[in-house]
Write a protein that holds these residues in place. Sequence first.
Motif, short mmCIF file in Angstrom:
data_model
loop_
_atom_site.label_atom_id
_atom_site.label_comp_id
_atom_site.label_asym_id
_atom_site.label_seq_id
_atom_site.Cartn_x
_atom_site.Cartn_y
_atom_site.Cartn_z
N VAL A 12 56.14 38.04 28.36
CA VAL A 12 55.68 39.09 29.26
C VAL A 12 54.21 38.84 29.58
O VAL A 12 53.42 38.55 28.67
N GLN A 13 53.85 38.91 30.85
CA GLN A 13 52.45 38.73 31.25
C GLN A 13 51.99 39.92 32.08
O GLN A 13 52.78 40.57 32.78
N TYR A 14 50.69 40.20 31.96
CA TYR A 14 50.10 41.26 32.78
C TYR A 14 48.66 40.87 33.08
O TYR A 14 47.94 40.39 32.18
N ARG A 15 48.26 41.05 34.32
CA ARG A 15 46.88 40.73 34.69
C ARG A 15 45.96 41.83 34.17
O ARG A 15 46.07 42.99 34.56
N THR A 16 45.06 41.45 33.29
CA THR A 16 44.14 42.42 32.68
C THR A 16 43.25 43.05 33.74
O THR A 16 42.82 44.21 33.59
N ASP A 17 42.96 42.31 34.82
CA ASP A 17 42.08 42.86 35.85
C ASP A 17 42.67 44.06 36.57
O ASP A 17 41.96 44.77 37.30
N GLU A 18 43.96 44.32 36.38
CA GLU A 18 44.57 45.49 36.99
C GLU A 18 44.42 46.75 36.14
O GLU A 18 44.85 47.83 36.54
N VAL A 19 43.82 46.61 34.97
CA VAL A 19 43.55 47.76 34.10
C VAL A 19 42.23 48.41 34.51
O VAL A 19 41.23 47.71 34.73
N VAL A 20 42.20 49.72 34.61
CA VAL A 20 41.00 50.42 35.05
C VAL A 20 39.79 50.08 34.17
O VAL A 20 38.68 49.84 34.65
N GLY A 21 40.02 50.06 32.85
CA GLY A 21 38.92 49.77 31.94
C GLY A 21 38.33 48.40 32.17
O GLY A 21 37.12 48.19 32.01
N ALA A 22 39.15 47.43 32.57
CA ALA A 22 38.64 46.09 32.85
C ALA A 22 37.80 46.09 34.11
O ALA A 22 36.75 45.44 34.18
N ALA A 23 38.25 46.81 35.13
CA ALA A 23 37.48 46.89 36.37
C ALA A 23 36.13 47.55 36.15
O ALA A 23 35.12 47.16 36.76
N LEU A 24 36.09 48.55 35.25
CA LEU A 24 34.81 49.19 34.92
C LEU A 24 33.93 48.27 34.09
O LEU A 24 32.70 48.32 34.19
N HIS A 25 34.55 47.44 33.28
CA HIS A 25 33.79 46.55 32.40
C HIS A 25 33.01 45.52 33.20
O HIS A 25 31.86 45.19 32.85
N ALA A 26 33.61 44.99 34.26
CA ALA A 26 32.93 43.95 35.04
C ALA A 26 33.50 43.93 36.44
O ALA A 26 34.73 43.99 36.63
N ASP A 27 32.62 43.84 37.44
CA ASP A 27 33.07 43.65 38.81
C ASP A 27 33.73 42.28 38.91
O ASP A 27 33.20 41.28 38.42
N GLY A 28 34.89 42.24 39.53
CA GLY A 28 35.57 40.96 39.65
C GLY A 28 36.14 40.47 38.34
O GLY A 28 36.35 39.26 38.18
#
Length: 477
Positions: free
Chosen positions: A392-408
Amino acid sequence: MRGTDVYDVVVVGGGPGGEVAAARTARAGLTTVLVEKEAVGGECSYRACVPSKALLRPGAVRNAARAVDGARQAVTGPLDPAAVLARRDRFTGRGDDTGQADWLQSAGVTLVRGHGRLDGERRVTVTGADGGVRTLYARNAVVLAPGTRPALPPVPGIDRVGAWTSREATTADAVPDRLVVIGGGIVACESATAWSSLGASVTLLVRDRALLTDWEPCAGEEVTRGLSALGVTVRFGVSATRVRRDPATGEAIVDTDDGSSLVCDEVLAAVGHRPRTDDLGLDTVGLPSGETLPVDDTCRVPLPHGDWLYAVGDANGRAPLTHMAKYQARACAAAIAERAAGRRPAAGPHQPWSAAADRTAVPQAVFTHPEIARVGLTERAAREAGLPVRVVQYRTDEVVGAALHADGYRGLATLVVDEARQVVVGCTLTGPMATELIHTATVAVVGEVPLDRLWHAVPAFPTVSEVWLRLLEAYGL
């Protein structure tokens, strides 16, 4: 015994595994002596893990700041190489092991300086710097923890040009203008990351068609992307065929099998390490020299004449990483204490004297840009082991916390699930914070936590850890 110092336990090698084994047996009430020829603390403290992470951290902090709008505008200059190198030296003490030696003494361990080698059953001879020889006898156990030495590839001339190994890559006092790195593993990737961040022009010669070939493919792909973004030239399918120095300029020249030649200031051979088992006196107890030693889960070496010899860390080759050497040392010391008390350590992977997790749940953290981390089995390894797996794979960049952690933010999480038992057997993470997130996966793998129970371990919002919820949702929970 006349002319012989007698202890309950003799430990040969003062790196992370040896230190921990000695301290633990001493804490159990066993008289313990540790033999070390170089510096107490070993390769990790002075020429590997600690200095390499000290070199990598400033670049990681700069990249993290530049990934957040508002902070990005405040971070406009390059790193200060002199300050970075000075900070590294504060962590390593430039090889001064006074603090480590004092800690051993406070733990009740006797330190003997010199080269130790077996001299028959339970006997270790120590040759000091002055040539004097001292004999130590172990009532209960000898623990071998000799560590490793860097390997050089079979490239003509590389042993005559002053090539860097991992040691020089972490201890150099100046930034080379041009650095050629031979290798495509962890040391090669981290070294290329560190020195390019300090201003070196780095070229990576990779014999294979990918980096980190024993990882999930996504890890090597992301590190390749990150190195390229840092300005590193990565050349796949290319091997060095000869290395030489121009006597007039002092420049190194690396010839390659594609017909090209690279001119540089330094050449780094990052092709692995070899265990220091070639001068341990293994032949005196009927064991071959220069090989890794087979051990059971208590790290005991099977011998026909007694349960007294143990090997931890690189010497046994099971999981050649600092944290796993320490883990093995804790298990080894517990087993020695049990046997010294006349008890037989009970079998079982969850006993304190069992290092069984070094076969199934070895965490690794790589501090490249981006970070990558893994634990347990890759999909390929799991299938080769005959497990019925689902990935199973999931793009971490689609998690809200990841987007807040770093732009892009860019990252990928991969789970390998044993469908028969419904447990996680492997996990690979890429992206910012990957090295800090991997312990959650380690707990899941070691604990064999059923997925339907893991579902109730709710990640806090808004954190990058929410990727665990998304992975389980992608699985179908």
